[in-house]
Each structure stands twice: as structure tokens, then as C-alpha cells.
Enzyme design. Structure first.
Site, short mmCIF file in Angstrom:
data_model
loop_
_atom_site.label_atom_id
_atom_site.label_comp_id
_atom_site.label_asym_id
_atom_site.label_seq_id
_atom_site.Cartn_x
_atom_site.Cartn_y
_atom_site.Cartn_z
N SER A 156 -5.87 -0.92 8.88
CA SER A 156 -6.58 0.22 8.31
C SER A 156 -7.02 1.16 9.44
O SER A 156 -6.16 1.66 10.16
CB SER A 156 -7.76 -0.25 7.46
OG SER A 156 -8.26 0.78 6.66
N ASP B 49 -1.81 1.33 -2.39
CA ASP B 49 -3.00 1.43 -1.55
C ASP B 49 -3.79 2.69 -1.90
O ASP B 49 -3.26 3.79 -1.88
CB ASP B 49 -2.59 1.46 -0.08
CG ASP B 49 -3.74 1.14 0.87
OD1 ASP B 49 -4.88 1.52 0.54
OD2 ASP B 49 -3.49 0.52 1.91
N HIS C 213 -4.48 -1.91 -0.69
CA HIS C 213 -5.05 -1.99 0.64
C HIS C 213 -5.36 -3.43 1.07
O HIS C 213 -5.20 -3.79 2.22
CB HIS C 213 -6.32 -1.15 0.69
CG HIS C 213 -6.76 -0.80 2.08
ND1 HIS C 213 -6.04 0.04 2.90
CD2 HIS C 213 -7.84 -1.17 2.80
CE1 HIS C 213 -6.67 0.18 4.06
NE2 HIS C 213 -7.76 -0.55 4.02
#
Length: 708
Positions: free
Chosen positions: A560, A645, A680
Site C-alpha cells: 500500500s 481494491d 486491498h
């Protein structure tokens, strides 16, 4: 046998993956179509040849992602058996028929348990006594049947213990549908509340439910609604709307169960509204109006609110209090002053005690103070690579504090600590199955690496005791470094699969987190963001200099915002790393931050800056990984993403990989794996997620020529 032999000899010898790379040269990597699109900001044009990937509904995009997945499969086909072995090895350390330590709330003991061979938890409770019959709230294994992805969360039981609200996400976009279950009849009620965070809170009347809605496009949590049991959700009343696009909102109930609280929060500013939980038909009252830069959080106790705040430039926060009927900050009185060397992170309030969670010199501290005598003491912890935090403590009238402890070589323990007698009982220590784990086989240490500007960067390390510092050891260096999120030293059963094959694992506590206090965060954001990247690079150079490893054996990993970190360092210092794993990486910084229709963008301005301002635009452009891909050599790289995501859109890593393929000048491996069913957080289910870890570990071990 090869790896075991090396371990028994007390030294490690590794071969490179060059021969395997040569064998893969006949496999052709995907080549993405280039369609030039000019993007203009501040009268400065940029050309994005892969902007066309920003459409998940386009069959051409899906085809490209599938071609990358096929290429990944072909290039890693020789590791498939090894991946399966790693998966089974990591799974074999986990107790499959496990359960949580029960906690008591409102007359019931609540617990979460897993059954052997099952991926999802079973939530249950027992009335008054742990010897009482078990009541199953949810068997998520049954609920998840037929879904590629399934996430249940936000469980919230009404005060009369008869109803439970819960949220379900089956797409991994973090768009939860809230439903309500009657715990007396077992019936799931027909009303469904769509596009929520999944979280909710009951008023004390047992029929009014407050919840948070998300904007359909941006997924920003922007509205609080009130639902009356048995009514059509389309009739729900809007209670509060957060119109500032840089804020998110949420709703919860105070631990005292007396107040419903609506919070609004941006990176730099907080605001709360409160309402007596017994009068849900009433109007919420502003606690303290937002002032840019003023952060605060509130807890209720008797006739006072306690406020954790940075008021009056309290960078590391301080504790204040005010009467429940006079909540404006002109009524706030200091309880614990600001300290330059202690970060005040959280508080837990009990009838007789105040528990304060602090951080000093990077280490977790738990301080206990008696309300009546003001006598204080700290819980004792005895090393520099541990994590300790207060756990679930729902009751006021108890002397027992529940906390959790682990270190890099010590499995997680859940402890009940008697704050009066100072006696502790270890309720549960995480079991590491397989019969091979012994904490005494591993060394942990904290070292301090010098940054270019003279700052000392702390690094937590773990490795087998028989490793020699000769420059030939593989090191996996991990970091995050954003949002003030601190990666504390922690225990991992999966990580043992690297350590026992000769890897050293390093957590670099770089600026951008809060490991060394709030200023540590401030020095790694906005126009100081470059410190995050150079800190990581300087740690790498120090590990090489101190002969923990060499550039031929150093690997980096981040996800991330940590994936942004990976993208930046491979542009800035690619020669330091043999391999990099970038998970769901935020790499197209400028384009994303200029698009306020993308989920989370507007709320990120106080973290990265607003690129509509030329100064921030220029600074972002200087480090944005996608914009700075160059014609030079890059390390071997594995990049992962999820099609659904909602935090880092799949097209960021996809475009980045396409541009890297176009410009990089080496023959090193570059792989993109898109999970076509997940978002995610990756795969759902505790064991499915391990398959992704096995894939990453096999990639790293393959670089070292380790295949067993």
C-alpha cells in the site's frame, strides 16, 4: 536436506537464480499497448501511455491483467511445488481448532473459534458462565459458501442482548451491507442497508440503530443515518452529513454506554457530536467545533469527559478533562501534561483506575494510575523488540486489565493483570505447532542506522543465532512509513519459514510512522515525505556496511503506502536490492491525487499535499514512482494487486509494471499478479491469505536458489 545441512553447519551458502532466469528467457513478457494521453496541471503536460487501464469494465484491460497473470504462472511454474510446501508448512504451525480468550460484556461471555479445516470463524457466546451452553451467533463458514470473497464484521449486540447488527462484504470493495439477526429466534430480519462501513451502534432503546453510509463513487464515509427496527431502510433518517470532502465520519457508543458519539476526522483535525443514548430521538450536540490542526478524542467517565488532544501545540498529545455539560475547550483542564519524550497514544478508563498507553524511545509503555490516590506504576517489559497493548476491556467495575504481549521471537500472549494486587495470569499463549519452534534459537536486537542528515533510524531485527555476519546473508527489509502508522516488532509464525532458511528479517522504523513520537510522523509527510524513502535506503546501506548482508542478498518489501516506498527506492537506489516485493502499491501518486472521484483521494491531502497547489504538485512529481520510472536497471520484482481494491486501484500497479517493462534496461524478473476476486486486503479466509504469503516467500527464496 540442503537447507538443513547448511543450518547444522552454522553457516549459510546461497546460489543465485541466474541459471533459472536464463531458462525463462524463451517466455515472452506481456507488452501493453501504448495510447498516449496528455494530462495537464499547472500548465505542465504529462503523457501517460497507459491511462487506458483505468477502466475495470473494459475487456481489453481484463485481457491485459490476465496475460500478466499467465506470464506470472509461467515464470514461477518451477516454484509451484515449493509454494505448496511453504503453504502447508505455515499452515501446519497454526492451531486449526483454535479459539479466542472469552471476554464478558453485558452478562454474556463472547468468543471466536475456528474448526479444523475451516477458513472462517464461528462467533458465539455463553450466558453468565463459561460452563453455560454455547449460542452460535454466526458460523461464517456456512455464510461464505459460494462466495470467492466473504468478510463479516461490525458485530454489534443490542443492550437487551436480543439483536445483533452485522455487515457483509462479498466483493472486497469495503462496501458492507448491514443486516440484523434476532438472537432469540435465529431469524435474519429482511431489512438490508447497502453501501455502509459495516459498523453500527444501538441506542439504549434496543430498536434504534445508527450507522455510517459511504458515498457510492468515492467510498468516503460521509453520512450518519438512523434506522428504526422493522422499517424500510429507504425511510431511514439522515442524522449528520460530513460535507467537507477531506473528512470521514463514523458513529459509536461510549464505553460507559451513556452516550452516542459521532466523530468526524481528517488527517489533521477532529470534531465530535454527542447524544444521550437513552434519547435517540434527540439532537446531537457538538462537543468542540473543528479548528484546523486541533485533534482530540473523547472518553466518558462519571460526570466528566476525558480528552486526548494536541491542543496548545502538544505534539505528543496530552490528557485533559471537562464537565459533561461544558464541553467546549475553554472548559478543558489538564490531567497529564505534554511531554517531549513520551507519545500519549490511548487511554482505558476503569472505575478505580486510569490506564494510559504511551510510547517512549519507540517502546510501548502501559501506565496504571489509581483514581483515589494518584499512585502510578508501569507494567514491566524487558527487551527492545516487543509489542504490548491493552486488549478488550469492556467493563468499568473491574480490577482486571487485559493486555496482549508478543515480541519478534515470542508468540502472542493474552494476559489478565490485577491492577490492585499486581498479579498476572497468562490466559493464552499462541501455540506454534510442528514441534520445531524454540524461541531461544533466535536472536532479536534493535540497532540504529545513521541517516544522511544525521538522524538515527531504529531497526528491529530477528535471525537465527547460528548466523554469522559475513555479508552473505539474505535480509528481508520491511517498512511502511506513512499516516503515522507504526509497525511495531511483532511475532509471526509465517516468518519462521524465512528465518529457518537463513534469512534475517528487519523492520525499519522510518520517518512517516510514529515510532519515535508524533514529530517522527511530521518529519515524513507532506513536503518532508522524501525522508521516508531516504531513511529506508540509508538503513539498507547500514545493513550492508555492518555486514548483515550485501546488495546481492538484500530484499525489500512493503504494501500500500509501503508499496509507494518500494516504488520510490527502486527508482532512487535500485543497485542496493536483489529483489523487491511491492504489494498493492500506491505508485501513481500525482494522477490519483488529482482525481477527487477516486476513493480516499480528498481525505489524503493532509498526508501527501494537495497537487492543485503547485508547490505540492512539484514535490509529489519528484518522487511519484510511476512518473519517475527511468531507463536503468531495476531489481527482480514481484508486484501484487486486487481487481476490486478500493484503496489503491488495480490500475496503479498495472500501469507501473507496463512502464517498467517498457523502460528498464535489465533482464531481471518482473512479475504482476492480480487477484481477480479480491481487494486491498487480499484473499479472505485465514488460510487462503497464507497462499499469498507463500507466493511472496517463494519468490524471495528462489532469488537465493533455495527451493526446499
Amino acid at each position: 536436506m540442503k537447507t538443513l545441512l547448511f543450518i547444522l553447519m552454522g553457516s549459510f551458502t546461497f546460489v543465485t537464480a541466474q541459471n533459472k532466469t536464463e531458462l525463462k528467457k524463451d517466455i515472452t513478457s506481456p507488452k501493453a499497448e501504448k495510447i498516449a494521453k496528455e494530462l495537464v496541471a499547472h500548465n505542465m503536460p504529462r503523457v501517460d501511455n497507459y491511462y487506458w487501464m483505468n477502466d475495470r469494465e473494459d475487456p481489453k484491460v481484463i485481457s491485459y491483467l490476465e496475460s500478466e497473470n499467465l506470464y506470472n504462472e509461467q515464470m514461477t511454474s518451477h516454484t509451484k511445488e515449493f509454494q505448496e510446501k511453504l503453504f502447508e508448512e505455515m499452515k501446519g504451525r497454526i492451531k486449526e481448532d483454535d479459539e479466542s480468550v472469552p471476554y464478558k460484556l453485558n452478562g454474556y461471555w463472547y468468543l471466536t473459534r475456528f474448526e479444523k479445516g475451516k477458513d472462517y470463524p464461528i462467533y458465539s457466546r455463553k450466558k453468565e458462565s463459561l460452563d453455560a451452553p454455547e449460542e452460535i451467533l454466526f458460523n461464517v463458514n456456512e455464510m461464505a459458501e459460494g462466495f470467492e470473497y466473504y468478510s463479516l464484521g461490525g458485530l454489534n449486540v443490542s443492550m437487551d442482548n436480543k439483536l445483533v447488527a452485522f455487515g457483509v462484504d462479498t466483493l472486497s470493495r469495503r462496501k458492507y451491507t448491514i443486516q440484523i439477526k434476532n438472537l432469540v429466534t435465529g431469524e435474519i430480519l429482511p431489512e438490508k442497508i447497502e453501501t455502509t462501513t459495516g459498523g453500527s451502534t444501538w441506542a439504549n432503546d434496543n430498536k434504534t440503530l445508527f450507522y455510517t453510509k459511504k458515498d457510492e463513487q468515492t467510498l468516503r464515509s460521509n453520512q450518519i443515518f438512523k434506522h428504526i427496527l422493522g422499517t424500510d431502510p429507504s425511510e431511514d433518517v439522515l442524522v449528520f452529513e460530513e460535507k467537507d470532502e477531506t473528512y470521514n465520519t463514523y458513529v459509536y457508543k461510549s464505553k460507559s454506554r451513556k452516550y452516542l458519539i459521532i466523530g468526524s476526522h481528517s488527517t489533521l483535525t477532529s470534531e465530535y457530536r454527542v447524544l444521550d443514548a437513552n434519547t435517540p430521538e434527540g439532537e446531537f450536540k457538538i462537543f468542540q467545533e473543528r479548528q484546523r490542526g486541533l485533534e482530540y478524542g473523547i472518553s466518558h467517565y462519571e460526570d466528566q469527559f476525558y480528552i486526548l488532544t494536541n491542543k496548545d501545540k502538544a505534539t505528543n498529545f496530552k490528557l485533559m478533562k471537562c464537565p459533561v455539560d461544558k464541553t467546549g475547550m475553554e472548559n478543558w483542564v489538564e490531567v497529564i501534561p505534554h511531554r517531549d519524550d513520551y507519545l500519549l497514544e490511548d487511554i482505558d478508563i476503569f472505575e478505580k483506575f486510569l490506564v494510559v498507553s504511551e510510547r517512549n524511545n519507540g517502546l510501548n509503555k502501559i501506565k496504571i494510575t489509581k483514581w483515589d490516590t494518584q499512585e502510578s506504576y508501569y507494567l514491566p517489559f524487558d527487551n527492545e523488540t516487543y509489542t504490548a497493548y491493552t486488549s478488550i476491556n469492556p467493563d468499568f467495575d473491574t480490577d482486571i486489565l487485559r493486555y496482549t504481549y508478543n515480541s519478534m521471537n515470542t508468540p502472542t500472549s493474552v494476559v489478565d493483570f490485577n491492577m490492585t494486587t499486581k498479579e498476572k495470569v497468562v490466559l493464552k499463549e499462541q501455540e506454534v505447532l510442528g514441534g520445531k519452534f524454540n524461541k531461544d534459537n533466535y536472536t532479536t536486537e534493535r540497532i540504529w542506522a545513521p541517516a544522511a542528515d544525521g538522524t538515527k533510524i531504529p531497526v528491529s531485527l530477528i535471525y537465527r543465532k547460528d548466523i554469522e555476519r559475513n555479508g552473505g546473508n539474505p535480509v528481508l527489509q520491511y517498512a511502511y512509513g506513512s499516516y503515522g502508522s507504526t509497525i511495531d516488532p511483532y511475532f509471526s509464525t509465517a516468518r519462521l519459514s524465512l528465518l529457518d532458511r537463513g534469512f534475517i528479517y528487519a523492520i525499519a522504523h522510518i520517518r512517516g510512522g510514529e515510532y519515535l513520537g508524533r514529530q517522527w510522523y511530521e518529519d515524513g509527510k507532506l513536503l518532508k515525505k522524501m525522508n521516508t524513502f531516504t531513511d529506508f535506503i540509508d538503513v539498507s546501506r547500514y545493513l550492508i556496511d555492518q555486514k548483515y548482508t550485501s546488495s546481492q542478498h538484500l530484499y525489500a518489501m512493503g504494501g500500500s503506502a509501503g508499496g509507494l516506498l518500494m516504488g520510490a527506492v527502486v527508482n532512487m537506489a535500485p543497485e542496493l536490492y536483489n529483489g523487491v516485493v511491492a504489494a498493492v502499491p500506491f505508485v501513481d501518486v500525482v494522477t490519483t491525487m488529482l482525481d477527487d472521484s477516486i476513493p480516499l483521494t480528498t481525505g489524503e491531502y493532509d498526508e501527501w499535499g494537495n497537487p492543485n497547489d503547485l508547490e505540492y504538485y512539484s514535490y509529489m512529481l519528484s518522487y511519484s514512482p510511476y512518473d519517475n520510472v527511468g531507463k536503468h536497471e531495476y531489481p527482480n520484482m514481484l508486484v501484487t494487486t486486487g481487481l476490486h481494491d478500493s484503496q489503491v486501484q488495480y490500475w496503479e500497479p498495472a500501469k507501473w509494471v507496463a512502464k517498467l517493462r517498457e523502460l528498464k534496461t535489465d533482464d531481471n524478473i518482473l512479475l504482476l499478479h492480480t487477484n481477480m476476486d479480491a481487494g486491498h486486503g487480499g484473499a479472505s479466509g485465514r488460510f487462503e491469505a497464507l497462499k499469498e504469503v507463500a507466493e511472496e516467500y517463494a519468490f524471495l527464496l528462489d532469488m537465493e536458489g533455495i527451493d526446499e
